[in-house]
Scaffold this motif. Structure first.
Motif, PDB file in Angstrom:
ATOM      1  N   ASP A 105       1.044  -1.522  -0.376  1.00 28.11           N
ATOM      2  CA  ASP A 105       0.194   0.359  -0.312  1.00 28.11           C
ATOM      3  C   ASP A 105       1.045   1.300   0.092  1.00 28.11           C
ATOM      4  O   ASP A 105       0.580   1.988   0.840  1.00 28.11           O
ATOM      5  CB  ASP A 105      -0.659  -0.162   0.843  1.00 28.11           C
ATOM      6  CG  ASP A 105      -2.100   0.774   1.472  1.00 28.11           C
ATOM      7  OD1 ASP A 105      -2.231   1.992   0.027  1.00 28.11           O
ATOM      8  OD2 ASP A 105      -2.656   0.848   2.167  1.00 28.11           O
ATOM      9  N   ILE A 106       1.895   1.509  -1.009  1.00 29.41           N
ATOM     10  CA  ILE A 106       2.427   2.526  -1.363  1.00 29.41           C
ATOM     11  C   ILE A 106       1.656   4.047  -1.359  1.00 29.41           C
ATOM     12  O   ILE A 106       2.028   5.079  -0.368  1.00 29.41           O
ATOM     13  CB  ILE A 106       3.519   2.491  -2.155  1.00 29.41           C
ATOM     14  CG1 ILE A 106       4.633   1.294  -2.138  1.00 29.41           C
ATOM     15  CG2 ILE A 106       4.221   3.881  -2.205  1.00 29.41           C
ATOM     16  CD1 ILE A 106       5.518   1.160  -3.339  1.00 29.41           C
ATOM     17  N   GLU A 107       0.118   3.386  -1.980  1.00 27.65           N
ATOM     18  CA  GLU A 107      -0.353   5.222  -1.441  1.00 27.65           C
ATOM     19  C   GLU A 107      -0.341   5.831  -0.367  1.00 27.65           C
ATOM     20  O   GLU A 107      -0.518   7.020  -0.267  1.00 27.65           O
ATOM     21  CB  GLU A 107      -1.382   4.958  -2.583  1.00 27.65           C
ATOM     22  CG  GLU A 107      -2.593   5.973  -3.414  1.00 27.65           C
ATOM     23  CD  GLU A 107      -1.009   6.790  -3.949  1.00 27.65           C
ATOM     24  OE1 GLU A 107      -1.358   8.423  -3.563  1.00 27.65           O
ATOM     25  OE2 GLU A 107      -0.370   6.393  -4.348  1.00 27.65           O
ATOM     26  N   LEU A 108      -0.704   4.876   0.804  1.00 31.64           N
ATOM     27  CA  LEU A 108      -0.696   5.183   1.649  1.00 31.64           C
ATOM     28  C   LEU A 108       0.068   5.480   2.585  1.00 31.64           C
ATOM     29  O   LEU A 108      -0.183   7.284   3.257  1.00 31.64           O
ATOM     30  CB  LEU A 108      -0.888   3.674   3.289  1.00 31.64           C
ATOM     31  CG  LEU A 108      -0.709   4.445   4.344  1.00 31.64           C
ATOM     32  CD1 LEU A 108      -1.798   5.334   4.343  1.00 31.64           C
ATOM     33  CD2 LEU A 108      -1.004   2.871   4.982  1.00 31.64           C
ATOM     34  N   LEU A 109       1.752   6.396   1.929  1.00 33.17           N
ATOM     35  CA  LEU A 109       2.497   6.734   2.536  1.00 33.17           C
ATOM     36  C   LEU A 109       2.472   8.048   1.943  1.00 33.17           C
ATOM     37  O   LEU A 109       3.042   9.496   2.188  1.00 33.17           O
ATOM     38  CB  LEU A 109       3.927   6.274   1.592  1.00 33.17           C
ATOM     39  CG  LEU A 109       4.251   4.919   3.279  1.00 33.17           C
ATOM     40  CD1 LEU A 109       5.904   5.068   2.522  1.00 33.17           C
ATOM     41  CD2 LEU A 109       4.489   5.243   4.297  1.00 33.17           C
ATOM     42  N   ARG A 110       1.943   7.678   1.074  1.00 34.79           N
ATOM     43  CA  ARG A 110       1.928   9.469   0.269  1.00 34.79           C
ATOM     44  C   ARG A 110       0.742  10.406   1.120  1.00 34.79           C
ATOM     45  O   ARG A 110       1.048  11.500   1.181  1.00 34.79           O
ATOM     46  CB  ARG A 110       1.181   8.939  -1.731  1.00 34.79           C
ATOM     47  CG  ARG A 110       2.864   8.317  -2.269  1.00 34.79           C
ATOM     48  CD  ARG A 110       2.590   8.564  -3.570  1.00 34.79           C
ATOM     49  NE  ARG A 110       4.067   8.191  -4.562  1.00 34.79           N
ATOM     50  CZ  ARG A 110       4.801   8.132  -4.130  1.00 34.79           C
ATOM     51  NH1 ARG A 110       5.286   9.375  -4.174  1.00 34.79           N
ATOM     52  NH2 ARG A 110       5.353   7.391  -4.931  1.00 34.79           N
TER      53      ARG A 110
END
Length: 167
Positions: free
Chosen positions: A94-99
Motif C-alpha cells: 500500500d505505497i499510496e498510503l505513504l503518499r
C-alpha cells in the motif's frame, strides 16, 4: 513542489531545534518527490530521523522538568507509531498510503511546531537550557513541579511555561 517547505514561519529561534525541523521538512519533501520504487526507503529515512528528532525533544523536556506523560511527548509517540504502521502497510503493497500520510504530516507539522515546539523553545530559552549539552544555566527559572502539559499556550492557558508552578 512539496506540500511543506521551510520558511521563517517555522523558525523557533533555537538553532538546534530549527536545524532538526528543517531536516524533517526536507526529508518529507524527498518522500513526496520519490518514485514508487524509492518511496519506502525515503519513508524509512524519515521515520529514523523523526525518532531521533522526537527523542531529542523528549530528552530536553526531561532535562527541564516536563512530566514523562506530558501531551507533547505523547503526541510524539502517537505520530511515530502511525508512521511505523504506514511503513508496514506500504511494505505489504500500500505505497499510496505513504503518499497520503506525507500530505497529512505536511499539514500536521506546522501546527505542532508553532504550538507545542514553540512552547518548548520558549521554556528552554527561559531556563537557559543548552540543547547540545543539557546544561541549564538558569535553574531558578525551572518550574518547581513537573510540567504535565505540552508547553503551548493552548494547553497551559493560565501560567506560562517556565514559571515556578506545574502547568
Amino acid at each position: 513542489m512539496p506540500a511543506l517547505e521551510w520558511s521563517d514561519a517555522l523558525s523557533l529561534d533555537l538553532p538546534l531545534m530549527d536545524d532538526t525541523h528543517r531536516e524533517f521538512v526536507d526529508l518529507l519533501g524527498v518522500v513526496e518527490r520519490s518514485a514508487d520504487d524509492a518511496v519506502i526507503p525515503a519513508w524509512r529515512t524519515l521515520v529514523d530521523h523523526t525518532q531521533v528528532h522526537f527523542d531529542q525533544e523528549d530528552r530536553w523536556m526531561r532535562e527541564t522538568r516536563f512530566a514523562a506523560g506530558n501531551c507533547h511527548s505523547v503526541q510524539h509517540k502517537v505520530v511515530l507509531d502511525v508512521m511505523r504502521e504506514g511503513l508496514k502497510r506500504a511494505e505489504d503493497g500500500d505505497i499510496e498510503l505513504l503518499r497520503m500520510m506525507a500530505g497529512e504530516l505536511a499539514q500536521w507539522f506546522p501546527q505542532h511546531a508553532q504550538s507545542m515546539d514553540a512552547g518548548l523553545a520558549l521554556h528552554l530559552r527561559r531556563c537557559g537550557h543548552d540543547p547540545a549539552t543539557g546544561t541549564v544555566l538558569n535553574p531558578d527559572a525551572l518550574p518547581t513541579a513537573e510540567i504535565s502539559g505540552c508547553g503551548s499556550a493552548s494547553c497551559t492557558p493560565h501560567e506560562p511555561v517556565g514559571e515556578h508552578s506545574a502547568a
